[in-house]
Design a protein around this motif. Sequence first.
Motif, mmCIF file in Angstrom:
data_model
loop_
_atom_site.group_PDB
_atom_site.id
_atom_site.type_symbol
_atom_site.label_atom_id
_atom_site.label_comp_id
_atom_site.label_asym_id
_atom_site.label_seq_id
_atom_site.Cartn_x
_atom_site.Cartn_y
_atom_site.Cartn_z
ATOM 1 N N LYS A 1 0.791 -1.226 -0.146
ATOM 2 C CA LYS A 1 0.176 0.002 -0.147
ATOM 3 C C LYS A 1 0.812 1.162 -0.054
ATOM 4 N N SER A 2 0.334 2.363 -0.557
ATOM 5 C CA SER A 2 0.870 3.684 -0.566
ATOM 6 C C SER A 2 0.770 4.395 0.984
ATOM 7 N N THR A 3 1.983 5.156 1.160
ATOM 8 C CA THR A 3 2.055 5.828 2.466
ATOM 9 C C THR A 3 2.404 7.173 1.948
ATOM 10 N N ASP A 4 1.988 7.591 0.889
ATOM 11 C CA ASP A 4 2.597 9.045 0.518
ATOM 12 C C ASP A 4 2.517 10.109 1.470
ATOM 13 N N TRP A 5 1.347 10.010 2.245
ATOM 14 C CA TRP A 5 0.959 11.049 3.145
ATOM 15 C C TRP A 5 2.098 11.134 4.262
ATOM 16 N N LEU A 6 2.624 9.998 4.547
ATOM 17 C CA LEU A 6 3.650 9.928 5.599
ATOM 18 C C LEU A 6 5.042 10.672 5.204
ATOM 19 N N ASP A 7 5.122 10.682 3.909
ATOM 20 C CA ASP A 7 6.418 11.142 3.583
ATOM 21 C C ASP A 7 6.217 12.585 3.324
ATOM 22 N N TYR A 8 4.956 13.048 2.630
ATOM 23 C CA TYR A 8 4.652 14.281 2.653
ATOM 24 C C TYR A 8 4.759 15.102 3.980
ATOM 25 N N SER A 9 4.099 14.483 5.082
ATOM 26 C CA SER A 9 4.206 15.016 6.520
ATOM 27 C C SER A 9 5.715 15.156 6.986
ATOM 28 N N LEU A 10 6.433 14.168 6.667
ATOM 29 C CA LEU A 10 7.608 14.097 7.570
ATOM 30 C C LEU A 10 8.770 15.121 6.687
ATOM 31 N N MET A 11 8.628 15.083 5.383
ATOM 32 C CA MET A 11 9.644 15.982 4.548
ATOM 33 C C MET A 11 9.212 17.387 4.685
ATOM 34 N N ILE B 1 7.980 17.839 -5.082
ATOM 35 C CA ILE B 1 8.410 17.020 -6.300
ATOM 36 C C ILE B 1 7.937 15.702 -6.193
ATOM 37 N N TRP B 2 7.818 15.151 -4.969
ATOM 38 C CA TRP B 2 7.593 13.752 -4.870
ATOM 39 C C TRP B 2 6.026 13.677 -5.035
ATOM 40 N N SER B 3 5.332 14.647 -5.141
ATOM 41 C CA SER B 3 4.021 14.270 -5.197
ATOM 42 C C SER B 3 3.454 14.276 -6.625
ATOM 43 N N VAL B 4 4.467 14.604 -7.473
ATOM 44 C CA VAL B 4 4.210 14.506 -8.920
ATOM 45 C C VAL B 4 4.827 13.056 -9.408
#
Length: 383
Positions: A277-287, A328-331
């Motif tokens: 599963k994707s955990t992009d929200w976690l990376d966006y928050s931490l970064m 950038i990671w969101s694209v």
Amino acid sequence: MRNLILTILFMLAFLAEGRSQQLGADATISILTCNPGEEVYSLYGHSAIRVKDPSSGIDAVFNYGVFSYDQPNFIYRFAKGQTDYLMIGQRFVSWLPEYEKEQRSVYEQVLNLTPEGKNKLFAALLENAKPENREYRYNFFMDNCATRVRDMIARNSGSTIQFTEGQSRESYRQLIKLYHHSFRWTDFGIDLLVGKKAEEKVSPYGQMFLPDYLKDQFSEATISIDGKQQQLVVETKTLLEYPNSKNKNDLPWPTIVFGILFLVVLYISARAYRQNKSTDWLDYSLMGITGLAGLIIGWFTLFSEHPAMSPNYNLLWAFPLNIFFAVIWSVKKWRPTARYFYWISGVMLLLSFIAGQQFNPAVYCIILILLVRVAANLIPEKN
């Protein structure tokens, strides 16, 4: 503000009376040492000089620790290290109640000075207290209320003072952290902003930037009078006695909070990997959060005049570009190239362990959290 105005008015009147006045034979000059308080500006205690002359009715405290929140742009100037302090005189009877109200112990060390030395020091204090001379640029480690007391006495005592010498074993950071046991979040914030220069070992003479160490050094110092070495302090009195806030302890809450957060991130990352599963929200928050923290720390590192702010290797994990990388990671189409940023981030995080700067224990939990996410984004996905 009203108390400050009254104090300044008293000092102006005092200067007018004492300009050419000589102290009597029974006059005493002493150092006042106050225990730490619970406000940030009082965490390390306070030092001042007392001049008492029963024959003329003088009983004044010369205080190098006065500042005003009403100064223009005070918060910005304080953050930038451009805080100007004042040396003012106060009546002892109006100075002591403040510490009684705050329940802070006060100790007095009566100095062994010759009559000539007392008058020379008194004249220097009066000169320093004049409106055109009383302001100075505050520097926590090098030029503060305690070092000003030390330097004023050493330069104007009329005799040579010999302080004890010894090997430097403790750093600036180790010394100030002794006062943070009851203020763990404050300790965490200070560790984030104070950089690698705080790891420098401090000589016994330099340790007198802390009032407690000033008191201890003066108790062991000697003074040369008529060619003989004598104890500089002839009497030590306890004026007020309360429990010392420095000796209180508290749980290491930042470490506990970020330690729990590390376990949560580790669990979420492992579970997401197993379930693909994707955990992009976690990376966006931490970064985003670490990037914002990096911008703040970076500003202090580049622009603050406070000592020991630069270099600051907290920027290895609180990397300012993290906040832009989150965008950038969101694209999705940029991710194959943007993934190299995680390699760079991983190297920087590992370098932080050998950078030679002591981090707050909670910071190591943050570094482990970020390393978990680096690994999660570099390990190939499950088929």
